[in-house]
Design an enzyme around this catalytic site. Structure first.
Site, mmCIF file in Angstrom:
data_model
loop_
_atom_site.group_PDB
_atom_site.id
_atom_site.type_symbol
_atom_site.label_atom_id
_atom_site.label_comp_id
_atom_site.label_asym_id
_atom_site.label_seq_id
_atom_site.Cartn_x
_atom_site.Cartn_y
_atom_site.Cartn_z
ATOM 1 C CG HIS A 1 -1.770 -1.188 1.373
ATOM 2 N ND1 HIS A 1 -1.302 -2.419 1.762
ATOM 3 C CD2 HIS A 1 -3.100 -1.338 1.148
ATOM 4 C CE1 HIS A 1 -2.309 -3.280 1.770
ATOM 5 N NE2 HIS A 1 -3.415 -2.652 1.406
ATOM 6 C CG HIS B 1 -6.035 1.573 -0.477
ATOM 7 N ND1 HIS B 1 -6.224 2.069 0.784
ATOM 8 C CD2 HIS B 1 -6.049 0.212 -0.343
ATOM 9 C CE1 HIS B 1 -6.359 1.072 1.638
ATOM 10 N NE2 HIS B 1 -6.261 -0.068 0.971
ATOM 11 C CD GLU C 1 -20.291 -6.209 25.454
ATOM 12 O OE1 GLU C 1 -20.371 -5.539 24.394
ATOM 13 O OE2 GLU C 1 -21.193 -6.212 26.314
ATOM 14 C CG HIS D 1 -28.394 -13.508 27.528
ATOM 15 N ND1 HIS D 1 -29.082 -12.909 26.502
ATOM 16 C CD2 HIS D 1 -28.105 -12.530 28.424
ATOM 17 C CE1 HIS D 1 -29.216 -11.616 26.772
ATOM 18 N NE2 HIS D 1 -28.622 -11.362 27.923
HETATM 19 C C1 LIG Z 1 -11.556 -4.756 9.883
HETATM 20 C C2 LIG Z 1 -10.984 -4.547 8.519
HETATM 21 N N1 LIG Z 1 -11.804 -4.505 7.470
HETATM 22 C C3 LIG Z 1 -11.318 -4.369 6.225
HETATM 23 C C4 LIG Z 1 -9.976 -4.270 6.018
HETATM 24 C C5 LIG Z 1 -9.415 -4.179 4.609
HETATM 25 N N2 LIG Z 1 -8.945 -2.818 4.333
HETATM 26 C C6 LIG Z 1 -7.668 -2.467 4.467
HETATM 27 S S1 LIG Z 1 -7.394 -0.860 4.159
HETATM 28 C C7 LIG Z 1 -9.024 -0.590 3.814
HETATM 29 C C8 LIG Z 1 -9.517 0.764 3.420
HETATM 30 C C9 LIG Z 1 -9.150 1.746 4.441
HETATM 31 O O1 LIG Z 1 -9.366 3.021 3.994
HETATM 32 P P1 LIG Z 1 -8.562 4.214 4.657
HETATM 33 O O2 LIG Z 1 -8.483 4.005 6.102
HETATM 34 O O3 LIG Z 1 -9.186 5.454 4.168
HETATM 35 O O4 LIG Z 1 -7.117 4.031 4.098
HETATM 36 P P2 LIG Z 1 -6.447 4.776 2.859
HETATM 37 O O5 LIG Z 1 -7.211 4.355 1.641
HETATM 38 O O6 LIG Z 1 -6.560 6.216 3.109
HETATM 39 O O7 LIG Z 1 -5.055 4.250 2.859
HETATM 40 C C10 LIG Z 1 -9.746 -1.775 3.963
HETATM 41 C C11 LIG Z 1 -11.207 -1.883 3.741
HETATM 42 C C12 LIG Z 1 -9.143 -4.305 7.155
HETATM 43 N N3 LIG Z 1 -7.825 -4.237 7.066
HETATM 44 N N4 LIG Z 1 -9.669 -4.413 8.391
#
Ligand SMILES: Cc1ncc(C[n+]2csc(CCOP(=O)(O)OP(=O)(O)O)c2C)c(N)n1
Length: 669
Positions: free
Chosen positions: A37, A268, A417, A479
C-alpha cells in the site's frame, strides 16, 4: 523576511525532504514486492516526519524504554510508513535489507506490522480500528501509572495514525467515547483525512463529520493541511497542552507525489508501476536510486533517532534515585511479576475451598479468588463491561477507577465488549498493569477480533466469561453460549479454561496469570456447583490441562471426559454405572491447550481405553480429537431455550442418565 519566518520555512523544507525519503522508500519497497500500500505512507509522510522529528520522545537504541512515547499505526496497511521511519531513525532491527524484503517470508517487514518482529512496532494492526482502541488502553495505563509513580518517572504521550477505515469501524466509537469520558489528555490521534478508501471516495459510504463526532465525545479537535509541516507542528503542540484527548484531522492527498495517481484509490493498495514511480521521482525532485537515501538526509534522520538518548538517560537516573522499595515496585510492575505472595495465596484458597467444600457458582468462587489476588498482585487491574455484579470481577476490595480518580483498580468499561478487549490489549502492551475483565461468554463474539490480536501478540490478558452454558437458565438462547467455547478453542495461543469447582477456579487463575505470553478465557457458571476436589493437594492439576478426578475401583471399561459444570454429571453417571457393575474413570478437562502440551504417556493415562463419552453443554465440535472410535458426545446440537437450568439440562438430554445410557450402548451391555 524576519529570522523567525526564515527559520520556520527552512524547517518546513527540511521536514519535506525527510518526508520524501519515506515516500521514496515506500513506493520502491511496494514496487519491488509487487504488493502493498503506497498511498497512505506517501500521503502521511509529512505528518509522520513532523511527529518523529519534532515531537516523539524515543530513542531508537532502546525501543522498549518504558517512558517512551507510544506510536500506534492504526491504519496498519500503511506499514511501509512505519518501516521507513524505523529504518531512517536507525532502529537496529530495521535494516535496508529488511525494507528490500518487504512482505517476504521471514522478513521483519510483514505485510501489516507484526508485534515482536522488530523494535519500534508497538502493536499488531491490520484489522482497522484496533489500533486506535488499543492506544486508548496504552494512554489509560500511562495516566494511571503516572499517578502512582509521578511524572518524573511516567510522562509520555500516545500518538495514533488512523485512517477513514479505522474511524468507520464500530470499535472506534467505543474507543473514542471511552477515551473522551476518561479525559485521556495525552492521547493524540492524527487522522489521515484523505477521503479515499479502497472502493473510491468515502462520500460513497459516509457523511459523518468526524470533527463533530469526536468533539461530541469530549475530544479537542483540529483541522490542518497535512502537507504543511508548520501547521501540523502547531496543531500537535496545541494538542499536547490539552487535558482532553485530541483529534487532528490532517487533510492529505493519498499517494502524494505520484502525478497521475495521487488523490485516487488506485494508490491505496497496489504498486504504482515503474513508469509512475519514475514520474513521482521527478515530481518530488528525488534523484536517488531505489533504496538509497542521500547521506545528509539519512544523517538528519539518524540524528532524530538519537534525539531522545539524553532524555532517556536522565529518566534512568531519576528512576535509579527512587527509594529502593519504589524502584523495585516499579521494576516489578514493568516486568509483570505476580508478587512474592502469589503462590501462597493460591494454595491458601485451595486449602480453604477443599476444607469448606462450598456449593458456589464458579463465577462466585472466582470472585473470592480475585478478592485475595487483588491485594497481593501488584498491578492487577480488574473490570467489566457493565456486568460487574454478574461476572464476579468486582470483589469488595475493588475500587472504581473514574475520570476523577485514576487510583482505583477496577475499570467500568461500560457496555463496550469489543473496546474493552482492545483496551486490555493496550494496557498489557503498555506494561505496568495486568488487565482482566468480565462479560458473558455469549458476548465473546463481540470482543473476538481484539481477543484474536491479543493472542497473535501473545499478551497476558484475562477474559472472564461467565454464564457459560444453558445453565444460566431463563435469559434464554440469546445469552446461552453454544458454539463460543469451540470457536475460542480454535484460536491459536489462547488458553480456554472451564473449571469445574472452586479449587479448579483457583488453579485456573494461577495458570492464566503465571502464563505471561498468552491470553486466557476463563469460562464460569452462573449456577451453583459442588466442590469436587475435596482433598487438598498442592499440585496444580489444572496446569496439566486434564486429569483423572475419579479412578475406577476395578478394570476401567470407559472414560468420561467433562468440563465445568458437567463434571458433576459425569461423576453421577460414574456412580450409576458402578452400581450396575461397570467401572469408568472420570477425567476433568479444564484446559485443552494445556493438556495438548502433556506427554503422550500422560495423555494416554487420562484418556484411558477405547470407549469414551464427553459431556459438555456446548457444541460438540472439536471433541473428536480426544475421542476414539467407540465414543460419543453428550452436548448441545442447537441453540438453547428459556427456562429453569435443571429443566433445560433434562430437556436437552445432558443428564447422568443419558451418559449412563450412552456408555452402556457403546459397550453393548
Ligand atoms: C476490519 C478490517 N476490514 C477491512 C480491512 C481491509 N482494508 C484495508 S485498508 C481498507 C480501506 C481503508 O481506507 P482508509 O483508512 O481510508 O485508508 P487509505 O485508503 O486512506 O489508505 C480496507 C477496507 C481491514 N484491514 N480491516
Amino acid at each position: 523576511m524576519d529570522t523567525k519566518v526564515q527559520q520556520d520555512q527552512s524547517k518546513s523544507e527540511s521536514r519535506r525532504q525527510m518526508a520524501n525519503a519515506i515516500r521514496a522508500l515506500s513506493m520502491d519497497a511496494v514496487q519491488k514486492a509487487n504488493s502493498g500500500h503506497p498511498g497512505m505512507p506517501m500521503g502521511m509522510a509529512d505528518v509522520a516526519s513532523v511527529l518523529f522529528a519534532d515531537f516523539l520522545k524515543f530513542d531508537a537504541a532502546a525501543p522498549d524504554w518504558p517512558d517512551r512515547d507510544r506510536f500506534v499505526l492504526s491504519a496498519g496497511h500503511g506499514s511501509m510508513l512505519l518501516y521507513s521511519l524505523l529504518y531512517l531513525c536507525g532502529y537496529e532491527d530495521m535494516t535496508i535489507d529488511q525494507i528490500k524484503n518487504f512482505r517476504q517470508l521471514g522478513a521483519r517487514t510483514a505485510g501489516h506490522p507484526e508485534y515482536g518482529y522488530a523494535g519500534g512496532i508497538e502493536m499488531t494492526t491490520g484489522p482497522l480500528g484496533q489500533g486506535i482502541a488499543t492506544a486508548v488502553g496504552m494512554a489509560l495505563a500511562e495516566k494511571k501509572l503516572a499517578l502512582e509513580f509521578g511524572d518524573d518517572v511516567v510522562d509520555h504521550y500516545t500518538y495514533v495514525i488512523a485512517g477513514d477505515g479505522c474511524l468507520m469501524e464500530g470499535i472506534s466509537h467505543e474507543a473514542i467515547d471511552f477515551a473522551g469520558h476518561l479525559g485521556l489528555g495525552k492521547l493524540i490521534v492524527l487522522f489521515d483525512d484523505n477521503s479515499i478508501s479502497i472502493d473510491g471516495a468515502t462520500s460513497l459510504t459516509t457523511s459523518v463529520n468526524q470533527l463533530s463526532r469526536f468533539e461530541a465525545s469530549g475530544w479537542d479537535v483540529a483541522y490542518v493541511d497535512g502537507h504543511d509541516p508548520q501547521a501540523v507542528a502547531e496543531a500537535i503542540g496545541r494538542a499536547r497542552g490539552s487535558d482532553k484527548p485530541s483529534l487532528i484531522a490532517c487533510r492529505t492527498v493519498i499517494g502524494y507525489g505520484a502525478p497521475n495517481k495521487q488523490g485516487s484509490a488506485a494508490t491505496h493498495g497496489a504498486p504504482l508501476g515503474d513508469d509512475e514511480v519514475a514520474l513521482a521521482r521527478e515530481t518530488l525532485g528525488w534523484s536517488s536510486k531505489p533504496f538509497e537515501v542521500p547521506q545528509d538526509l539519512l544523517d538528519n534522520w539518524r540524528a532524530c533517532g538519537r534525539r531522545g538518548a539524553d532524555t532517556r538517560q536522565q529518566w534512568q537516573a531519576r528512576v535509579d534515585a527512587l527509594p529502593t522499595e519504589r524502584r523495585e515496585t516499579f521494576d516489578a510492575m514493568q516486568k509483570g511479576y505476580l508478587g512474592a505472595d502469589f503462590q501462597t495465596c493460591i494454595q491458601e484458597l485451595k486449602q480453604r475451598f477443599a476444607d469448606e467444600q462450598p456449593k458456589l457458582a464458579t463465577r462466585q468462587s472466582s470472585q473470592q479468588v480475585l478478592e485475595s489476588l487483588l491485594d497481593k498482585v501488584p498491578g492487577l487491574l480488574s473490570g467489566s463491561a457493565d456486568l460487574s455484579g454478574s461476572n464476579g470481577t468486582r470483589p469488595g476490595n475493588a475500587v472504581s477507577l473514574t475520570n476523577e480518580d485514576f487510583g482505583g483498580n477496577y475499570i467500568h468499561y461500560g457496555v463496550r465488549e469489543h473496546g474493552m478487549a482492545a483496551v486490555m490489549n493496550g494496557i498489557a502492551l503498555h506494561g505496568g498493569y495486568i488487565p482482566l475483565s468480565g462479560t458473558f461468554l455469549a458476548f465473546a463474539d463481540y470482543s473476538r477480533p481484539a481477543i484474536r490480536l491479543g493472542a497473535l501478540m501473545k499478551q497476558r490478558v484475562v477474559h472472564v466469561m461467565t454464564h457459560d452454558s444453558i445453565g444460566l437458565g431463563e435469559d434464554g438462547p440469546t445469552h446461552q453460549p453454544v458454539e463460543q467455547i469451540a470457536s475460542l478453542r480454535a484460536m491459536p495461543n489462547l488458553m480456554v479454561f472451564r473449571p469445574a469447582d472452586a479449587v479448579e477456579v483457583a488453579e485456573s487463575w494461577a495458570c492464566a496469570l503465571a502464563e505471561t505470553d498468552s491470553p486466557s478465557v476463563i469460562c464460569l457458571t452462573r449456577q451453583g456447583v459442588p466442590t469436587l476436589r475435596t482433598r487438598y493437594r498442592s499440585e496444580n492439576l489444572v496446569a496439566r490441562g486434564a486429569y483423572l478426578l475419579r479412578e475406577p475401583a476395578g478394570k476401567r471399561k470407559a472414560t468420561l471426559l467433562a468440563t465445568g459444570s458437567e463434571v458433576q454429571i459425569a461423576l453421577e453417571a460414574a456412580d450409576m454405572l458402578a452400581r450396575f457393575g461397570v467401572e469408568v474413570a472420570v477425567a476433568s478437562m479444564p484446559c485443552w491447550e494445556l493438556f495438548e502440551k502433556q506427554s503422550p504417556e500422560y495423555q494416554a493415562i487420562v484418556l484411558g481405553g477405547e470407549c469414551r463419552v464427553a459431556i459438555e453443554a456446548a457444541s460438540p465440535m472439536g471433541w473428536d480429537r480426544w475421542l476414539g472410535k467407540r465414543s460419543s458426545v453428550v452436548g448441545m446440537n442447537g441453540f438453547g431455550a428459556s427456562g429453569k437450568a435443571e429443566d433445560l439440562y433434562a430437556h436437552f438430554g445432558i443428564t447422568a442418565q443419558a451418559v449412563h445410557d450412552e456408555v452402556r450402548r457403546l459397550l453393548q451391555i
